[in-house]
Write a protein that holds these residues in place. Structure first.
Motif, PDB file in Angstrom:
ATOM      1  N   ALA A   1       5.550 -11.431  -3.532  1.00 42.23           N
ATOM      2  CA  ALA A   1       6.011 -10.356  -4.414  1.00 42.23           C
ATOM      3  C   ALA A   1       7.503 -10.405  -4.676  1.00 42.23           C
ATOM      4  CB  ALA A   1       5.654  -8.992  -3.813  1.00 42.23           C
ATOM      5  N   ARG A   2       8.289 -10.903  -3.720  1.00 43.86           N
ATOM      6  CA  ARG A   2       9.736 -10.764  -3.842  1.00 43.86           C
ATOM      7  C   ARG A   2      10.477 -11.799  -3.014  1.00 43.86           C
ATOM      8  NH1 ARG A   2       8.299  -6.119  -1.443  1.00 43.86           N
ATOM      9  NH2 ARG A   2       9.077  -4.947  -3.236  1.00 43.86           N
TER      10      ARG A   2
ATOM     11  N   SER B   1       5.571  -8.991   3.319  1.00 44.21           N
ATOM     12  CA  SER B   1       4.185  -9.136   3.755  1.00 44.21           C
ATOM     13  C   SER B   1       4.115  -9.908   5.073  1.00 44.21           C
ATOM     14  CB  SER B   1       3.371  -9.870   2.693  1.00 44.21           C
ATOM     15  OG  SER B   1       3.733 -11.244   2.668  1.00 44.21           O
TER      16      SER B   1
ATOM     17  N   GLU C   1      10.300  -9.675  -7.875  1.00 45.46           N
ATOM     18  CA  GLU C   1      11.595  -9.022  -7.692  1.00 45.46           C
ATOM     19  C   GLU C   1      12.545  -9.908  -6.887  1.00 45.46           C
ATOM     20  OE1 GLU C   1      12.403  -4.603  -6.366  1.00 45.46           O
ATOM     21  OE2 GLU C   1      12.183  -5.887  -4.588  1.00 45.46           O
TER      22      GLU C   1
ATOM     23  N   ARG D   1      12.437  -2.503  -4.204  1.00 50.13           N
ATOM     24  CA  ARG D   1      11.579  -1.328  -4.359  1.00 50.13           C
ATOM     25  C   ARG D   1      10.170  -1.665  -3.900  1.00 50.13           C
ATOM     26  NH1 ARG D   1      13.239   0.420 -10.536  1.00 50.13           N
ATOM     27  NH2 ARG D   1      15.478   0.784 -10.127  1.00 50.13           N
ATOM     28  N   LEU D   2       9.586  -0.793  -3.098  1.00 45.74           N
ATOM     29  CA  LEU D   2       8.200  -0.980  -2.688  1.00 45.74           C
ATOM     30  C   LEU D   2       7.302  -1.023  -3.921  1.00 45.74           C
ATOM     31  CD1 LEU D   2       7.851   1.351   0.443  1.00 45.74           C
ATOM     32  CD2 LEU D   2       7.497  -1.127   0.383  1.00 45.74           C
ATOM     33  N   GLY D   3       6.359  -1.938  -3.913  1.00 44.71           N
ATOM     34  CA  GLY D   3       5.418  -2.047  -5.022  1.00 44.71           C
ATOM     35  C   GLY D   3       5.881  -2.948  -6.146  1.00 44.71           C
ATOM     36  N   ALA D   4       7.119  -3.425  -6.094  1.00 43.38           N
ATOM     37  CA  ALA D   4       7.611  -4.311  -7.142  1.00 43.38           C
ATOM     38  C   ALA D   4       6.973  -5.687  -7.009  1.00 43.38           C
ATOM     39  CB  ALA D   4       9.127  -4.423  -7.073  1.00 43.38           C
ATOM     40  N   HIS D   5       6.936  -6.426  -8.110  1.00 41.97           N
ATOM     41  CA  HIS D   5       6.399  -7.791  -8.095  1.00 41.97           C
ATOM     42  C   HIS D   5       7.324  -8.678  -8.937  1.00 41.97           C
ATOM     43  CE1 HIS D   5       3.389 -10.923  -7.665  1.00 41.97           C
ATOM     44  NE2 HIS D   5       3.519 -11.182  -8.959  1.00 41.97           N
TER      45      HIS D   5
END
Length: 220
Positions: free
Chosen positions: A175-176, A201, A147, A141-145
């Motif tokens: 982030a993931r 990223s 993950e 999911r976009l914005g997850a951290h």
């Protein structure tokens, strides 16, 4: 233990050459997209047949990773079966093998898009799992951290000795981590695909699987 060590949201993880992810502090092994029963499903749907050996090959590799790590918790990160009927069609020997691997361990099946329903094979079936500081789910999911996800079967292309080589790969940034497919009969999505480039990223790396776990800048 061989593999690529990295930290995600404060958790120390190891990307293994096999495509499994190990979390030593939790004695946890995570694998994604096993797609057990793919040859059975293709035959059932009238597609071109595949040799019916992928389930046993995948389970043998998983057994080897469990033996090497001594993991006490296993997370299968979705699409563990090519569909729910494929799970039901596993042979008695394959079902017994899975039960043997589960013995003495916490075993979690995460819901995937291929297997969006409970399976009657022991363990616990969940939509996703939050295990601080990480969250395990099938699709990123976009914005997850923090993950850990799968679904895309990422692959990365590298040039070696003048030719291009494609390997299943972990994609990792701050982030993931997106896991490679662990199953024997699984295709893949190149890391330069917009779906993956959007999620990761600019500083993301790809960790190639194979005989060794090799980290490179994520090919774009």
């Amino acid at each position: 233990m061989t593999g690529h060590s990295f930290t995600l949201a404060g958790a120390r993880l190891i990307a293994l050459p096999s495509g499994a992810l190990f979390w030593p502090d939790k004695s946890l092994l995570c694998v994604s997209d096993l797609h057990l029963g793919k040859s059975e499903r293709r035959a059932r749907l009238g597609s071109a047949s595949l040799p019916p050996y992928e389930t046993r090959d995948t389970l043998a590799r998983l057994e080897a990773d469990l033996r090497a790590t001594g993991a006490k918790t296993v997370i299968c990160l979705g699409d563990s079966f090519d569909d729910i009927a494929a799970a039901d069609a596993l042979s008695d020997g394959e079902k017994l093998w899975i039960a043997t691997l589960q013995s003495g361990r916490r075993w979690i099946w995460i819901e995937g898009n291929h297997d969006p329903g409970p399976v009657d094979l022991g363990g616990t079936y969940l939509a996703e799992l939050a295990l601080a500081p990480l969250t395990f789910r099938h699709i990123a999911r976009l914005g997850a951290h923090g993950e850990v996800s799968g679904h895309y079967h990422p692959k990365a292309n590298v040039k070696t000795r003048g030719r291009s080589l494609s390997r299943p790969a972990f994609l990792i940034d701050t982030a993931r981590v997106i896991m490679p497919a662990y199953g024997t009969y699984t295709g893949g999505l190149r890391s330069d695909n917009p779906a993956l480039a959007t999620l990761m990223s600019a500083q993301a790396i790809a960790v190639l699987t194979g005989k060794t776990a090799r980290a490179i800048p994520m090919p774009r």
